[in-house]
Design a protein around this motif. Sequence first.
Motif, PDB file in Angstrom:
ATOM      1  N   UNK A  73     -28.900   4.339 -11.473  1.00  0.00           N
ATOM      2  CA  UNK A  73     -29.284   4.928 -12.770  1.00  0.00           C
ATOM      3  C   UNK A  73     -30.546   4.754 -13.505  1.00  0.00           C
ATOM      4  N   UNK A  74     -30.930   3.519 -13.575  1.00  0.00           N
ATOM      5  CA  UNK A  74     -32.288   3.688 -13.508  1.00  0.00           C
ATOM      6  C   UNK A  74     -33.251   3.876 -12.462  1.00  0.00           C
ATOM      7  N   UNK A  75     -33.707   4.327 -11.240  1.00  0.00           N
ATOM      8  CA  UNK A  75     -33.645   5.164 -10.421  1.00  0.00           C
ATOM      9  C   UNK A  75     -34.201   6.750 -10.908  1.00  0.00           C
ATOM     10  N   UNK A  76     -32.587   7.279 -11.297  1.00  0.00           N
ATOM     11  CA  UNK A  76     -32.217   8.616 -12.081  1.00  0.00           C
ATOM     12  C   UNK A  76     -33.600   8.535 -13.012  1.00  0.00           C
ATOM     13  N   UNK A  77     -33.268   7.606 -14.338  1.00  0.00           N
ATOM     14  CA  UNK A  77     -33.739   7.358 -15.273  1.00  0.00           C
ATOM     15  C   UNK A  77     -35.552   7.115 -15.323  1.00  0.00           C
ATOM     16  N   UNK A 108     -38.571   6.623 -10.638  1.00  0.00           N
ATOM     17  CA  UNK A 108     -39.609   5.759  -9.701  1.00  0.00           C
ATOM     18  C   UNK A 108     -38.869   4.527  -9.113  1.00  0.00           C
ATOM     19  N   UNK A 109     -38.656   3.809  -8.210  1.00  0.00           N
ATOM     20  CA  UNK A 109     -38.142   3.038  -7.966  1.00  0.00           C
ATOM     21  C   UNK A 109     -38.914   1.667  -8.366  1.00  0.00           C
ATOM     22  N   UNK A 117     -34.507  12.794  -3.444  1.00  0.00           N
ATOM     23  CA  UNK A 117     -35.166  13.154  -3.150  1.00  0.00           C
ATOM     24  C   UNK A 117     -36.783  12.132  -2.749  1.00  0.00           C
ATOM     25  N   UNK A 118     -37.517  11.132  -2.053  1.00  0.00           N
ATOM     26  CA  UNK A 118     -38.876  10.971  -2.068  1.00  0.00           C
ATOM     27  C   UNK A 118     -40.379  12.011  -1.759  1.00  0.00           C
ATOM     28  N   UNK A 119     -40.916  11.411  -3.065  1.00  0.00           N
ATOM     29  CA  UNK A 119     -42.230  11.897  -2.883  1.00  0.00           C
ATOM     30  C   UNK A 119     -43.732  10.681  -3.392  1.00  0.00           C
ATOM     31  N   UNK A 120     -44.691  11.213  -3.141  1.00  0.00           N
ATOM     32  CA  UNK A 120     -45.716  11.355  -3.100  1.00  0.00           C
ATOM     33  C   UNK A 120     -45.290  10.728  -4.908  1.00  0.00           C
ATOM     34  N   UNK A 121     -44.988  11.636  -5.584  1.00  0.00           N
ATOM     35  CA  UNK A 121     -44.764  11.676  -6.979  1.00  0.00           C
ATOM     36  C   UNK A 121     -43.550  11.482  -7.653  1.00  0.00           C
ATOM     37  N   UNK A 122     -43.140  10.785  -6.603  1.00  0.00           N
ATOM     38  CA  UNK A 122     -41.321   9.569  -6.890  1.00  0.00           C
ATOM     39  C   UNK A 122     -40.448   9.989  -6.635  1.00  0.00           C
ATOM     40  N   UNK A 123     -39.432   9.594  -7.034  1.00  0.00           N
ATOM     41  CA  UNK A 123     -38.038  10.193  -6.637  1.00  0.00           C
ATOM     42  C   UNK A 123     -37.262  10.846  -7.550  1.00  0.00           C
ATOM     43  N   UNK A 124     -36.656  12.129  -7.518  1.00  0.00           N
ATOM     44  CA  UNK A 124     -36.114  13.332  -7.584  1.00  0.00           C
ATOM     45  C   UNK A 124     -34.912  13.015  -7.520  1.00  0.00           C
TER      46      UNK A 124
END
Length: 305
Positions: A10-14, A17-18, A49-56
């Motif tokens: 939930x924290x990553x979704x909010x 960012x890890x 999905x991980x990318x340089x912009x963060x986690x979606x």
Amino acid sequence: MLDNRLTYAVAVARTQSFTKAAEQVGVTQSAVTKGIADLEDQLGYALFSRSARGAEVTVEGRAFVERASSLLEDARDLLKPEAKANPYSGALRIGVCPASLEWLLADPLGQLIRDYPSIRVQMTAGSFETIVAQLRAGLIDIAFGFDAAFDEWPELARVAMPVLKVGMFVRRGHPLLDITTLTINEIARYPFVGPSDSRPYGELVRSLYPSYGRDGSANIHIADFFPIVREIVEASDAIGIVSADFRPKGSFADKFQFLPFDLFTPARMCCAYRARWEPKRNVRALLATLARHFGTGSADHASSE
């Protein structure tokens, strides 16, 4: 108690960012990364999905995060000492889209707090896209906005609220005020300042310009905060949108004037919540308060699964 990995998800979704999720939860980033990886391995699909912009959040992960958020919120409410004595205690997370509709909730929220003083209101305002994403992810309990904007999400139950009629205003001295009989073609010569690019008004405004050979993307300002809308209208030939119930007074009446043209049809508002789970007591209390305030039926669902 509940698996800590639910809190991490939930924290990553909010935060998307890890690193920020780890700071929010109070653990190391490696703990969050490993916890999410273990969870995804157990579930058999990727939550993010991980990318340089963060986690979606992925399409598959959205339902999981939504359920996890609901479980964590229910657990927090359940474990509060006052929960047994007062089932209405705790946070009521409300999203408003667009933010310019917040004023409509001022009086009913005041009444809600008088009736249920243990409720703690947490207001979030933003674009429709932001609020509906938070609602579907379980980060807010209920959203207030235009019914047409929620229509494409069948997993959301909608409770009908009043119809809102809006009008257009311009600065005094605007060229449109010199025209005896306004037409859509004349109005489409000027840019608009709108609270949202979504339905119901965003689509209509965008459709004006191509019909008359003009570029819509170059003629629309998006601003939710009404003082900013006023500044843009006062500083340019842009047309602002405001509730027809707004009563001009003071400096507004001195600087601005309504256009005598009904471009927008009245639009139904609604409250939306996730249909999959029974709304919390706090949500039901809010819906009942809004029904009394606006004179609508609290069970008057526009749509639900």
